[in-house]
Write a protein that holds these residues in place. Structure first.
Motif, PDB file in Angstrom:
ATOM      1  N   ASP A   4       0.797  -1.165   0.034  1.00 36.31           N
ATOM      2  CA  ASP A   4      -0.028   0.086  -0.040  1.00 36.31           C
ATOM      3  C   ASP A   4       0.654   1.283  -0.093  1.00 36.31           C
ATOM      4  OD1 ASP A   4      -2.175   1.673   0.383  1.00 36.31           O
ATOM      5  OD2 ASP A   4      -1.997   1.776   2.539  1.00 36.31           O
ATOM      6  N   CYS A   5       2.002   1.107   0.788  1.00 32.46           N
ATOM      7  CA  CYS A   5       2.862   2.235   0.658  1.00 32.46           C
ATOM      8  C   CYS A   5       3.364   2.561  -0.662  1.00 32.46           C
ATOM      9  CB  CYS A   5       3.870   1.993   1.785  1.00 32.46           C
ATOM     10  SG  CYS A   5       5.375   3.154   1.948  1.00 32.46           S
ATOM     11  N   TRP A   6       3.896   1.404  -1.189  1.00 32.49           N
ATOM     12  CA  TRP A   6       4.549   1.532  -2.494  1.00 32.49           C
ATOM     13  C   TRP A   6       3.531   2.083  -3.637  1.00 32.49           C
ATOM     14  CZ3 TRP A   6       9.313  -0.876  -4.337  1.00 32.49           C
ATOM     15  CH2 TRP A   6       9.525  -0.657  -5.674  1.00 32.49           C
ATOM     16  N   CYS A   7       2.365   1.665  -3.579  1.00 33.89           N
ATOM     17  CA  CYS A   7       1.176   2.084  -4.462  1.00 33.89           C
ATOM     18  C   CYS A   7       1.073   3.554  -4.400  1.00 33.89           C
ATOM     19  CB  CYS A   7       0.014   1.263  -4.339  1.00 33.89           C
ATOM     20  SG  CYS A   7       0.490  -0.527  -4.912  1.00 33.89           S
ATOM     21  N   MET A   8       0.779   3.791  -3.023  1.00 36.95           N
ATOM     22  CA  MET A   8       0.621   5.379  -2.796  1.00 36.95           C
ATOM     23  C   MET A   8       1.854   6.367  -3.167  1.00 36.95           C
ATOM     24  SD  MET A   8      -1.218   7.091   0.522  1.00 36.95           S
ATOM     25  CE  MET A   8      -2.352   5.878   0.431  1.00 36.95           C
ATOM     26  N   LEU A   9       3.006   5.933  -3.027  1.00 37.13           N
ATOM     27  CA  LEU A   9       4.067   6.628  -3.289  1.00 37.13           C
ATOM     28  C   LEU A   9       4.355   6.776  -4.834  1.00 37.13           C
ATOM     29  CD1 LEU A   9       6.851   5.319  -0.721  1.00 37.13           C
ATOM     30  CD2 LEU A   9       5.816   7.595  -0.840  1.00 37.13           C
ATOM     31  N   GLN A  10       4.114   5.840  -5.561  1.00 31.15           N
ATOM     32  CA  GLN A  10       3.945   5.572  -6.817  1.00 31.15           C
ATOM     33  C   GLN A  10       3.064   6.493  -7.529  1.00 31.15           C
ATOM     34  OE1 GLN A  10       3.479   2.037  -8.939  1.00 31.15           O
ATOM     35  NE2 GLN A  10       5.362   2.187 -10.118  1.00 31.15           N
ATOM     36  N   LYS A  11       1.917   6.516  -7.023  1.00 30.02           N
ATOM     37  CA  LYS A  11       0.581   7.369  -7.328  1.00 30.02           C
ATOM     38  C   LYS A  11       0.965   8.926  -7.209  1.00 30.02           C
ATOM     39  CE  LYS A  11      -4.186   8.052  -6.676  1.00 30.02           C
ATOM     40  NZ  LYS A  11      -5.427   7.641  -5.867  1.00 30.02           N
ATOM     41  N   GLU A  12       1.733   9.433  -6.176  1.00 29.60           N
ATOM     42  CA  GLU A  12       1.971  10.431  -5.981  1.00 29.60           C
ATOM     43  C   GLU A  12       3.358  11.228  -6.570  1.00 29.60           C
ATOM     44  OE1 GLU A  12       2.133  10.745  -1.650  1.00 29.60           O
ATOM     45  OE2 GLU A  12       0.036  10.650  -1.484  1.00 29.60           O
ATOM     46  N   GLY A  13       4.035  10.162  -7.136  1.00 30.61           N
ATOM     47  CA  GLY A  13       5.224  10.464  -7.979  1.00 30.61           C
ATOM     48  C   GLY A  13       6.315  10.866  -6.705  1.00 30.61           C
TER      49      GLY A  13
END
Length: 319
Positions: A283-292
């Motif tokens: 979840d942390c990975w996906c959120m960081l990726q989404k926010e750039g």
């Protein structure tokens, strides 16, 4: 308040690096160093920016809006906590370095003893000479096991180090001493609290190790001409270069691991608005990726403000 993540190539007994076929695999275990040799301040990782961006120039001379670098933040920390603040988390870092080195050496020593026992048991039987690629696979696998064992044993100290450094954001004193920090984590989170962020850290180490040694083997075998004397010297440093390249590719694992280590731990730096409460490291990975934000904290000196981000003076962070 600084974290060292570098691993230089190991020299041979004669003071020079051995030939490419005999290059030692990088240990990769963190060592403790003074702030002048440190690499990454922990508050960078959670998005904390106590100093506003300024107009400066990049390496090409173009004007850009950039954030202060490592030395500016070191001066800022020293102005608030004194020079002692630059060494926050030193005790668990020392424990992690010493214990990690011992465990790493013991695992490799066990493999060496197994090799000696196998050689003595074979007697005069002619042993088949393995190819250089097979040797790379064998040595990399052993290094992976040794590094993973050391990471598993020392990760609790890594968690304590990060949390003691992130306390600077909220000016807390929850993780001050080593024994008190151990008691606090066990009381609030149990045994699992000591291993927060372990999985992405292990994955990052393993991927980085295999990338480093595989690329070094390919470069030494196919890209460089062994018949030229100057090429032999270049081959000696190929693993250091490929190691740096591999560490850049696997940096997101480092970021996610460190964020999960401080996530929702009762500190301001591990809670909103600086860090959302993540359900898992994925979840942390996906959120960081989404926010750039996958490369947040990677750069230390030329820290350009990302496109579309603005600095919030009240929160002291980019939004």
């Amino acid at each position: 308040m600084l974290l060292l993540l570098c691993c230089p190539p190991l020299p041979s007994r004669q003071g020079r690096l051995p030939p490419p076929a005999e290059l030692p695999l990088p240990v990769g275990l963190p060592e403790v160093s003074p702030p002048s040799q440190a690499v990454r301040p922990a508050p960078f990782l959670v998005g904390y920016e106590p100093l506003p961006p300024t107009i400066g120039r990049n390496i090409f001379g173009r004007q850009v809006c950039q954030l202060p670098g490592l030395f500016c933040y070191a001066q800022h920390i020293a102005s608030i906590d004194g020079k002692r603040g630059l060494f926050t988390g030193l005790t668990p870092r020392l424990c992690s370095g010493v214990l990690g080195t011992v465990v790493h050496g013991k695992v490799l020593q066990h493999y060496q003893e197994c090799d000696k026992a196998e050689e003595s048991g074979s007697g005069n039987v002619l042993k088949e000479v393995s190819s250089s690629f097979d040797r790379v696979i064998k040595e990399t696998t052993r290094e992976m096991m040794a590094r993973s064992a050391a990471t598993l044993i020392t990760h609790p100290f890594h968690v304590i180090t990060l949390r003691s450094m992130v306390q600077f954001i909220g000016r807390e004193s929850k993780y001050c001493g080593l024994c008190d920090s151990i008691a606090t984590i066990y009381r609030e989170e149990g045994i699992l609290g000591f291993f927060a962020g372990l999985i992405p850290r292990l994955l990052g180490d393993i991927i980085s190790l295999w990338l480093c040694n595989s690329l070094a083997y390919l470069v030494n075998t196919y890209a460089l001409d062994s018949g030229v004397s100057t090429m032999n010297e270049m081959k000696s440093y190929s693993q250091a270069v490929t190691g740096f390249f591999a560490s850049m590719l696997t940096y997101p694992f480092v970021l996610v691991s460190n964020l999960m280590a401080v996530n929702n731990c009762g500190l301001a730096g591990g809670c909103p608005p600086y860090s959302p409460v993540y359900s898992s490291w994925i979840d942390c990975w996906c959120m960081l990726q989404k926010e750039g934000n996958m490369s947040r904290g990677n750069s230390l000196f030329f820290r350009k403000v990302p496109f579309g981000k603005t600095y919030c003076c009240d929160l002291r962070m980019l939004i």
